[in-house]
Scaffold this motif. Structure first.
Motif, mmCIF file in Angstrom:
data_model
loop_
_atom_site.group_PDB
_atom_site.id
_atom_site.type_symbol
_atom_site.label_atom_id
_atom_site.label_comp_id
_atom_site.label_asym_id
_atom_site.label_seq_id
_atom_site.Cartn_x
_atom_site.Cartn_y
_atom_site.Cartn_z
ATOM 1 N N ASP A 42 -16.743 -10.898 -106.725
ATOM 2 C CA ASP A 42 -18.024 -10.852 -107.448
ATOM 3 C C ASP A 42 -18.545 -12.246 -107.789
ATOM 4 O OD1 ASP A 42 -18.087 -8.067 -107.409
ATOM 5 O OD2 ASP A 42 -17.150 -7.879 -109.378
ATOM 6 N N THR A 46 -23.985 -14.075 -103.209
ATOM 7 C CA THR A 46 -24.241 -12.842 -102.471
ATOM 8 C C THR A 46 -24.341 -13.090 -100.972
ATOM 9 O OG1 THR A 46 -25.415 -12.028 -104.417
ATOM 10 C CG2 THR A 46 -25.750 -10.825 -102.362
ATOM 11 N N GLN A 56 -18.754 -6.709 -102.425
ATOM 12 C CA GLN A 56 -18.882 -7.068 -103.844
ATOM 13 C C GLN A 56 -19.183 -5.793 -104.608
ATOM 14 O OE1 GLN A 56 -21.772 -10.324 -103.050
ATOM 15 N NE2 GLN A 56 -20.280 -11.601 -104.125
ATOM 16 N N ARG A 58 -18.835 -5.215 -107.965
ATOM 17 C CA ARG A 58 -19.185 -5.366 -109.376
ATOM 18 C C ARG A 58 -18.137 -4.706 -110.289
ATOM 19 N NH1 ARG A 58 -25.188 -5.331 -110.748
ATOM 20 N NH2 ARG A 58 -24.423 -3.864 -112.280
ATOM 21 N N TYR A 80 -26.702 -14.933 -107.089
ATOM 22 C CA TYR A 80 -25.785 -13.810 -107.309
ATOM 23 C C TYR A 80 -26.600 -12.530 -107.466
ATOM 24 C CZ TYR A 80 -22.731 -17.760 -108.161
ATOM 25 O OH TYR A 80 -22.038 -18.941 -108.027
ATOM 26 N N HIS A 82 -26.313 -9.674 -106.426
ATOM 27 C CA HIS A 82 -25.538 -8.448 -106.646
ATOM 28 C C HIS A 82 -25.195 -8.253 -108.124
ATOM 29 C CE1 HIS A 82 -22.635 -11.695 -106.205
ATOM 30 N NE2 HIS A 82 -21.751 -10.940 -106.839
#
Length: 189
Positions: A42, A46, A56, A58, A80, A82
């Motif tokens: 994470d 991304t 990823q 989360r 980032y 995501h």
């Protein structure tokens, strides 16, 4: 309650970047990268994770906090995407996917975030923001690099002298010389 985790690469002499924000000396190849990609996926940008085929989920983090200088390092509008990205700046603004730029007090923001449902909150940097949020940090995950910078941006910026104890959770040493150390804040009572 959600945790605030300061996860950062740091030199042996305590710097997260060079005097002008340089970070290119940090090792990005070596056996430690497998550990990062497996457990801390994470925290990869991304675009980089997608290029490497790293999912990823989360699961560890769903929110990332950054000061303006940390945010602008990669030159991407949403590094980032995501994650929910919160960037602190008193004078600047930006737009991007899942990106919020705020001039709100970082401590108030973190306290509010900790009360929300979700995964941990990742404090990405920089040192001044880390100093501001030091009392709110629940866990430190440090990727100590086998480097000396001599000067630069410290892991924590200026803050009053007030010793606080963290307890070791885990230390992993890699052949590359990188040492991952995870610590959690000692809570009295």
């Amino acid at each position: 309650m959600r945790e605030l985790v300061y996860y950062a690469a740091v030199t042996l002499d305590g710097y997260i970047a060079g005097p002008n924000g340089e970070f290119d000396a940090f090792l990005i190849e070596g056996d430690h990268m497998e550990g990062i990609n497996a457990r801390f996926a994470d925290t990869l940008p991304t675009v980089a994770a997608a290029a490497l085929g790293i999912p990823q989920k989360r699961a560890l983090f769903d929110t990332v906090l950054m000061g303006w200088n940390t945010y602008q390092v990669g030159g991407m509008p949403s590094p980032y995407a995501h994650l929910r990205q919160i960037v602190f700046s008193r004078s600047r603004t930006a737009e991007g996917e899942n990106l919020e730029v705020t001039s709100e007090d970082p401590i108030a923001v973190v306290r509010r975030l900790k009360l929300e449902e979700g995964a941990a909150i990742w404090l990405c940097g920089g040192g001044a923001l880390a100093a501001t949020l030091a009392d709110e940090i629940d866990r430190l995950v440090l990727k100590r690099q086998p480097l000396l910078f001599g000067s630069g941006i410290p892991l924590f910026g200026e803050r009053p002298y007030r010793p606080e104890q963290f307890d070791a959770v885990e230390t992993v040493t890699y052949d590359s010389g990188v040492v991952f150390t995870e610590l959690e804040r000692r809570r009295e009572g």
